[in-house]
Design an enzyme around this catalytic site. Sequence first.
Site, mmCIF file in Angstrom:
data_model
loop_
_atom_site.group_PDB
_atom_site.id
_atom_site.type_symbol
_atom_site.label_atom_id
_atom_site.label_comp_id
_atom_site.label_asym_id
_atom_site.label_seq_id
_atom_site.Cartn_x
_atom_site.Cartn_y
_atom_site.Cartn_z
ATOM 1 N N ASP B 53 0.756 -1.208 0.025
ATOM 2 C CA ASP B 53 0.050 -0.063 -0.154
ATOM 3 C C ASP B 53 0.982 1.269 -0.041
ATOM 4 O O ASP B 53 0.712 2.025 -0.800
ATOM 5 C CB ASP B 53 -1.032 0.083 1.015
ATOM 6 C CG ASP B 53 -1.601 1.381 1.546
ATOM 7 O OD1 ASP B 53 -2.776 1.246 0.820
ATOM 8 O OD2 ASP B 53 -1.257 1.865 2.043
ATOM 9 N N GLU B 125 -2.160 -5.062 -3.835
ATOM 10 C CA GLU B 125 -1.361 -4.200 -2.963
ATOM 11 C C GLU B 125 -0.488 -5.421 -2.297
ATOM 12 O O GLU B 125 1.049 -5.042 -2.287
ATOM 13 C CB GLU B 125 -2.061 -3.534 -1.913
ATOM 14 C CG GLU B 125 -2.791 -2.449 -2.315
ATOM 15 C CD GLU B 125 -3.408 -1.331 -1.470
ATOM 16 O OE1 GLU B 125 -3.645 -0.322 -1.475
ATOM 17 O OE2 GLU B 125 -3.732 -1.839 -0.333
#
Lengths: 237, 237
Positions: B53, B125
């Site tokens: 992320d 992610e």
Amino acid sequence: MDIQAFADLLAEKFDLHIQKKAPYIEALTHSSYVNENRRKKLTDNERIEFLGDAVLDLQVSHYLYVHYPKMPEGDMSRLRALIVREESLSKRCVECGFDQFVRLGHGEESSGGRQRESLLCDLFESVLGAIYLDLGIDAVERLLSITIYPKIKSGYFNQRMDAKTALQEELQKHGQIKLHYDLIKEEGPAHAKEFTVAVQLNGKEIGRGKGRSKKHAEQAAALSALENHQASNNERK
Amino acid sequence: MDIQAFADLLAEKFDLHIQKKAPYIEALTHSSYVNENRRKKLTDNERIEFLGDAVLDLQVSHYLYVHYPKMPEGDMSRLRALIVREESLSKRCVECGFDQFVRLGHGEESSGGRQRESLLCDLFESVLGAIYLDLGIDAVERLLSITIYPKIKSGYFNQRMDAKTALQEELQKHGQIKLHYDLIKEEGPAHAKEFTVAVQLNGKEIGRGKGRSKKHAEQAAALSALENHQASNNERK
């Protein structure tokens, strides 16, 4: 702005040798200065701070991932929030001496902007953004390994991981208090519930947070209350 | 999990040649699988997703900084939020074919987890985190330059920058509606005001946002309402 003196500081403190001046000039220019000098068509440091903020988040995330191989994601997230919070970064900014170089407008200067936490925090991130653009991620890593990682290693932030305890201790400085945690909302399907908790001080809400469990939401609410408390303390200064 | 087939996919689609298997095994292991196989002492993908992320945020921030040299920080921030939102990343995840490789628990599988937006977004992610750990930031950049940057370049996200208009259009699909924006709070000193706005649909609050101006807070509230709306649509599916 004496950009050569700033370059000397980076070279002396961090063995970083700047190649382009433009990113640093951008990083050291506060919006209040730009507003007072519209004819010069300057760029303030908000865009480069946006970049520096992301650089810092990644480097700290990577550090935590590598050095705390057993720490759950939720704890990493809370620990990172403590490390990159305004109060912490503004102190790092002053330790590095960056505050001496930022260009401020007269109004900002005379109202004490050079000592204001939010301005100093943004400035620290702006300089990281400039170093990243000019010298790359390894140069940022060098600065952080001198300014931030030793503080993480010392356990300084871990001790603050329990935000509920930290909030209780902080507010008790001003006398006996009673905190109350209220479950406000519980939503989402069973496998991905989200809880919202508000924390009240003498019946007045002082923070709110979300989490995957009631416990996590309480910690998030306490952390938010801590940050609100410190921000308002800061404004009073 | 067929990690060799996953390696072949990365090689074929992105010319990425994995060196260590462990990060990808971690990225492709959902917590529901770990919970159903406790004896195997596996690690789920939540920690590596936390890292991925941050990698994604930095790369997208850098892309926007370079390609939109005149865009104010607030707009960059809103544009980035649109690019990395769940709905968008879950689509990229499926386009890449990563959804075929994630290990799920039986309950998660049978309740349609493999098509669930939040799971797919986290998976995307996680894989970015694994690539970053194994092959470095340039390898992540290569994947993004194929999957995400062309979409940014096409103007797809910019068209959605006006969240108030997008919200109005989205909700009107179900008939005439009336949105109302309410200023809830205005706080902070003059140089650093923060506005909080709530958006109401037929008297019921459907989103709330903050910003440095009333206009920005309204956009943030609309974006939050859009996300709530899409999340609840998604749960109904």
